[in-house]
Design an enzyme around this catalytic site. Structure first.
Site, mmCIF file in Angstrom:
data_model
loop_
_atom_site.group_PDB
_atom_site.id
_atom_site.type_symbol
_atom_site.label_atom_id
_atom_site.label_comp_id
_atom_site.label_asym_id
_atom_site.label_seq_id
_atom_site.Cartn_x
_atom_site.Cartn_y
_atom_site.Cartn_z
ATOM 1 N N ALA A 171 -24.310 36.585 -19.050
ATOM 2 C CA ALA A 171 -23.566 36.521 -20.317
ATOM 3 C C ALA A 171 -22.442 35.491 -20.227
ATOM 4 O O ALA A 171 -21.414 35.621 -20.882
ATOM 5 C CB ALA A 171 -23.013 37.905 -20.668
ATOM 6 N N LYS A 226 -15.447 22.730 -21.189
ATOM 7 C CA LYS A 226 -16.304 22.743 -22.387
ATOM 8 C C LYS A 226 -15.555 23.260 -23.627
ATOM 9 O O LYS A 226 -15.758 22.756 -24.722
ATOM 10 C CB LYS A 226 -17.540 23.602 -22.129
ATOM 11 C CG LYS A 226 -18.536 22.953 -21.166
ATOM 12 C CD LYS A 226 -19.799 23.773 -21.034
ATOM 13 C CE LYS A 226 -20.809 23.050 -20.173
ATOM 14 N NZ LYS A 226 -22.115 23.701 -20.154
ATOM 15 N N THR A 286 -21.926 42.810 -16.022
ATOM 16 C CA THR A 286 -20.792 43.406 -16.738
ATOM 17 C C THR A 286 -21.251 43.656 -18.172
ATOM 18 O O THR A 286 -21.352 42.717 -18.976
ATOM 19 C CB THR A 286 -19.579 42.447 -16.702
ATOM 20 O OG1 THR A 286 -19.377 42.035 -15.359
ATOM 21 C CG2 THR A 286 -18.317 43.114 -17.226
ATOM 22 N N GLY A 295 -21.443 31.059 -19.810
ATOM 23 C CA GLY A 295 -21.533 29.886 -20.681
ATOM 24 C C GLY A 295 -22.968 29.491 -20.999
ATOM 25 O O GLY A 295 -23.297 29.216 -22.166
ATOM 26 N N ASN A 327 -26.802 42.021 -18.402
ATOM 27 C CA ASN A 327 -25.697 41.457 -17.615
ATOM 28 C C ASN A 327 -25.074 42.499 -16.709
ATOM 29 O O ASN A 327 -25.058 43.686 -17.014
ATOM 30 C CB ASN A 327 -24.624 40.861 -18.548
ATOM 31 C CG ASN A 327 -23.673 39.951 -17.773
ATOM 32 O OD1 ASN A 327 -24.133 39.148 -16.958
ATOM 33 N ND2 ASN A 327 -22.395 40.079 -17.995
ATOM 34 N N ASN A 334 -20.668 20.281 -24.712
ATOM 35 C CA ASN A 334 -20.873 19.598 -23.420
ATOM 36 C C ASN A 334 -20.982 18.085 -23.571
ATOM 37 O O ASN A 334 -21.221 17.384 -22.594
ATOM 38 C CB ASN A 334 -22.121 20.152 -22.705
ATOM 39 C CG ASN A 334 -23.407 19.672 -23.346
ATOM 40 O OD1 ASN A 334 -23.429 19.328 -24.525
ATOM 41 N ND2 ASN A 334 -24.480 19.635 -22.575
ATOM 42 N N HIS A 376 0.847 -1.199 0.000
ATOM 43 C CA HIS A 376 0.000 0.000 0.000
ATOM 44 C C HIS A 376 0.877 1.241 0.000
ATOM 45 O O HIS A 376 1.887 1.273 0.695
ATOM 46 C CB HIS A 376 -0.880 0.045 1.257
ATOM 47 C CG HIS A 376 -1.704 -1.184 1.460
ATOM 48 N ND1 HIS A 376 -1.180 -2.349 1.965
ATOM 49 C CD2 HIS A 376 -3.005 -1.430 1.200
ATOM 50 C CE1 HIS A 376 -2.138 -3.276 2.019
ATOM 51 N NE2 HIS A 376 -3.251 -2.736 1.559
HETATM 52 P P1 NAP Z 1 -20.867 31.531 -15.798
HETATM 53 O O1 NAP Z 1 -20.254 31.256 -17.113
HETATM 54 O O2 NAP Z 1 -20.007 31.690 -14.605
HETATM 55 O O3 NAP Z 1 -21.736 32.886 -15.949
HETATM 56 C C1 NAP Z 1 -22.443 33.441 -14.889
HETATM 57 C C2 NAP Z 1 -23.156 34.705 -15.326
HETATM 58 O O4 NAP Z 1 -23.916 35.132 -14.212
HETATM 59 C C3 NAP Z 1 -22.204 35.833 -15.681
HETATM 60 O O5 NAP Z 1 -22.744 36.561 -16.759
HETATM 61 C C4 NAP Z 1 -22.191 36.685 -14.416
HETATM 62 O O6 NAP Z 1 -22.057 38.072 -14.645
HETATM 63 C C5 NAP Z 1 -23.570 36.461 -13.865
HETATM 64 N N1 NAP Z 1 -23.566 36.583 -12.413
HETATM 65 C C6 NAP Z 1 -22.989 35.740 -11.531
HETATM 66 N N2 NAP Z 1 -23.221 36.164 -10.275
HETATM 67 C C7 NAP Z 1 -23.943 37.297 -10.368
HETATM 68 C C8 NAP Z 1 -24.481 38.199 -9.418
HETATM 69 N N3 NAP Z 1 -24.329 37.994 -8.117
HETATM 70 N N4 NAP Z 1 -25.175 39.258 -9.853
HETATM 71 C C9 NAP Z 1 -25.338 39.486 -11.179
HETATM 72 N N5 NAP Z 1 -24.847 38.664 -12.134
HETATM 73 C C10 NAP Z 1 -24.167 37.585 -11.730
HETATM 74 O O7 NAP Z 1 -21.919 30.417 -15.424
HETATM 75 P P2 NAP Z 1 -22.806 29.542 -16.442
HETATM 76 O O8 NAP Z 1 -22.082 28.308 -16.817
HETATM 77 O O9 NAP Z 1 -23.315 30.413 -17.504
HETATM 78 O O10 NAP Z 1 -23.989 29.060 -15.488
HETATM 79 C C11 NAP Z 1 -24.946 30.005 -14.994
HETATM 80 C C12 NAP Z 1 -26.101 29.262 -14.352
HETATM 81 O O11 NAP Z 1 -26.820 28.548 -15.347
HETATM 82 C C13 NAP Z 1 -25.646 28.197 -13.371
HETATM 83 O O12 NAP Z 1 -25.598 28.740 -12.096
HETATM 84 C C14 NAP Z 1 -26.686 27.088 -13.478
HETATM 85 O O13 NAP Z 1 -27.621 27.206 -12.445
HETATM 86 C C15 NAP Z 1 -27.375 27.379 -14.794
HETATM 87 N N6 NAP Z 1 -27.215 26.243 -15.731
HETATM 88 C C16 NAP Z 1 -28.213 25.328 -15.801
HETATM 89 C C17 NAP Z 1 -28.128 24.274 -16.667
HETATM 90 C C18 NAP Z 1 -29.243 23.263 -16.724
HETATM 91 O O14 NAP Z 1 -29.079 22.233 -17.385
HETATM 92 N N7 NAP Z 1 -30.381 23.526 -16.113
HETATM 93 C C19 NAP Z 1 -27.002 24.116 -17.482
HETATM 94 C C20 NAP Z 1 -25.985 25.078 -17.407
HETATM 95 C C21 NAP Z 1 -26.105 26.134 -16.520
HETATM 96 P P3 NAP Z 1 -20.644 38.770 -14.996
HETATM 97 O O15 NAP Z 1 -20.470 38.559 -16.468
HETATM 98 O O16 NAP Z 1 -20.846 40.181 -14.623
HETATM 99 O O17 NAP Z 1 -19.615 38.072 -14.172
#
Ligand code: NAP
Length: 537
Positions: A383, A313, A407, A385, A405, A338, A136
């Site tokens: 804005a 991704k 930002t 993923g 958004n 994905n 081990h």
């Molecule tokens: P990401 O790439 O990190 O993007 C997050 C976005 O949310 C950015 O535009 C960010 O703004 C904004 N944001 C984060 N915190 C914030 C706050 N406190 N106030 C205002 N804006 C805020 O994340 P992602 O991959 O796109 O995922 C986002 C969400 O989508 C996840 O949390 C998840 O719940 C959901 N999702 C769901 C599925 C599903 O299958 N149901 C699949 C994928 C994602 P800034 O640009 O200003 O940083």
């Protein structure tokens, strides 16, 4: 046939017997009694160990791991010898004893005794016990792994080889599989830690002597050991064989991903010979490329595909591109995929099931075709993923999209990429959201996600939008699936909107992956049920 052994760190005779009885009920075929903590010195411990083996409901492995080999036994070697001597000389000897290679090599008393205790080609009489000679390493892969293996394999008294080490990445598992496949003696080769799960479950696919499971979470005798319940129910132990196809979710960190529960339930339901794992790969392209290439390079593994999540991704697109595989055009445009599918001819396909899942999650409850999105005004909040996949899908079907958004620059860059003569895409500051006259609102931010469930991206929702859209009811879609009903959705519902949960998107993107891999319809209702059950835990 690979056997399933539950490993028990015995606290007392009663505890050991009770745990072994439960292991038998849960379907274990062997029980390992780890006597490191066994109370009492000579003469109590040997007598109790004998009673334990005699009364156990299953064939036993006896081990007593010393601290110098990662165990808990801190007594002297004479005490350990006395315990093994008692159980092996009794009229009910254990099926196996597990002795450390290091003890065996450096101590002639161990070698002398072991030769009397176990069956081997030169035994004077049948002993009924086999020797597992083990090594081990709790720190990593030992540099002299192959010397250790040779030394173990060359020991005449040894019936089974056992090597266990702390995995540094998923690639260590594949070395464990090679070791199992190449050895002539029955072999146990297992990896510990968060990267080692494959070796523990797929021991059966590669024909190892056995694997170890814990009786309960928190009672593992080695890091990364699954429970017997996880092995049997989640990882489909009873259905695994040499032909089983392997899938998983690649990401970092993976936390408590829901995907293994969903896809494995789907494989069960359809009778598909597959198993699905969490596949953690460190961030950055190099570890991704090296690991996925290694998984693909082992034909006997039958690695057939993966769900790919943050932060890989974009890496998936790059990897499949470099390998000369096919990339779905919209995934290329989104800049992220994905889903990895390994086709029958071994070629790779990268696709994005997120955007199609999101579009269908909107269109199906409204009972409209995707084409009916043309000209509809849709607010996408965020804005990142998820928003990118959403905007790409909506723009492809001619919707008018406003990206709100925090930002603004990021919203502007995203809008610029997808704005066209066919689909208007414009950026807007998040603060303007409450004045929006859109008819569909899609939250693509984590605002309101567990554990911050009291947050919402639209704080003045009811007054701002409840009566604003004429005859048709506004639609509010929250991509968050944990919780399934967010504050945003609760308030939207109260205001009379049509609401859609992120559960619908999650289930649909998983269903599309399942169908790509298995060529069978995905059991969506089951996926929904499993996801909701897991979220409620
Ligand atoms: P990401 O790439 O990190 O993007 C997050 C976005 O949310 C950015 O535009 C960010 O703004 C904004 N944001 C984060 N915190 C914030 C706050 N406190 N106030 C205002 N804006 C805020 O994340 P992602 O991959 O796109 O995922 C986002 C969400 O989508 C996840 O949390 C998840 O719940 C959901 N999702 C769901 C599925 C599903 O299958 N149901 C699949 C994928 C994602 P800034 O640009 O200003 O940083």
């Amino acid at each position: 046939m690979t056997r399933l052994a539950v490993s028990i760190l015995v606290q007392s005779l009663e505890h050991g017997l009770c745990a072994a009885a439960r292991a038998a009920e849960l379907g274990a075929e062997l029980v390992e009694f780890r006597l490191d903590h066994f109370p009492g010195k000579v003469p109590q411990a040997p007598a109790q160990a004998m009673a334990l083996v005699r009364r156990a409901p299953l064939p036993c492995i006896i081990s007593c791991r010393p601290t110098w080999e990662g165990g808990h036994f801190a007594g002297d070697e004479a005490e350990r010898l006395a315990i093994f001597d008692a159980v092996c000389q009794s009229s009910n000897p254990p099926a196996y004893i597990d002795i450390e290679l290091a003890a065996y090599q450096r101590s002639s008393p161990w070698r002398r005794h072991v030769a009397r205790w176990v069956d081997h080609p030169g035994s004077p009489r049948p002993a009924g016990t086999g020797l597992i000679l083990s090594s081990h390493d709790f720190h990593g892969r030992p540099v002299d792994l192959y010397q250790r293996l040779e030394a173990i394999a060359a020991t005449t008294e040894c019936r089974a080889i056992k090597v266990v080490w702390q995995a540094r990445s998923l690639r260590d598992n594949l070395e464990a599989f090679e070791i199992i496949s190449q050895r002539h003696k029955p072999t146990i080769a297992l990896c510990m830690g968060e990267f080692g799960l494959l070796s523990r479950v797929l021991a059966k696919k590669f024909g190892a002597l056995l694997t170890f499971a814990a009786l309960d979470a928190g009672r593992e005798t080695a890091p990364g050991q699954p429970t017997i319940e996880q092995l049997k129910s989640l990882y489909r132990w009873d259905h695994l064989n040499a032909q089983t196809h392997v899938y998983g979710v690649i990401g970092h960190p993976l936390g408590h991903s829901m995907s293994p529960a969903i896809h494995n339930a789907g494989f069960d339901h359809t009778g598909y010979n597959g198993v699905y794992f969490p596949l953690p790969i460190a961030p950055e392209y190099e570890p991704f490329k090296a690991t996925v290439a290694t998984l693909l390079a082992m034909p006997e593994l039958h690695f057939r595909g993966a769900s790919v999540t943050i932060p890989h991704k974009e890496n998936l697109l790059r990897f499949v591109g470099e390998c000369g595989g096919e990339i779905e055009p919209l995934a290329q445009r989104i800049g992220a995929a994905n889903t990895l599918t390994v086709r029958e001819d071994g070629s790779l396909y990268a696709s994005n099931t997120d955007y199609a899942a999101a579009l269908d999650a909107i269109c199906e409850p409204l009972d409209i075709a995707r084409e009916a999105l043309r000209g509809r005004r849709v607010a996408v909040i965020g804005a990142g993923g998820a928003a990118r996949a959403m905007v790409a899908g909506l723009a492809a079907y001619g919707a008018t999209v406003v990206i709100y958004n925090r930002t603004l620059d990021k919203a502007a860059a995203l809008a610029e990429q997808f704005n066209s003569a066919e689909a208007k895409v414009v950026p807007a500051p998040l603060e303007k959201l409450c004045d929006s006259c859109c008819e569909v609102f899609i939250n693509c931010t984590p605002i309101g996600m567990h554990p911050r469930v009291d947050n919402t991206p639209i704080p003045r929702f009811p007054t701002a939008h409840g009566k604003s859209s004429g005859t048709s009811r506004p639609v509010v879609f929250d991509t968050i699936y944990n919780p399934p009903v967010t504050r945003l959705l609760r308030e939207a519902q109260a205001a009379g909107c049509v609401t859609i949960s992120g559960v619908e998107m999650f289930v649909r993107q998983a269903a599309a992956q399942f169908e790509q891999w298995t060529h069978q319809p995905a059991p969506r209702a089951l996926f929904r049920q499993v996801l909701r059950q897991r979220l409620a835990q």
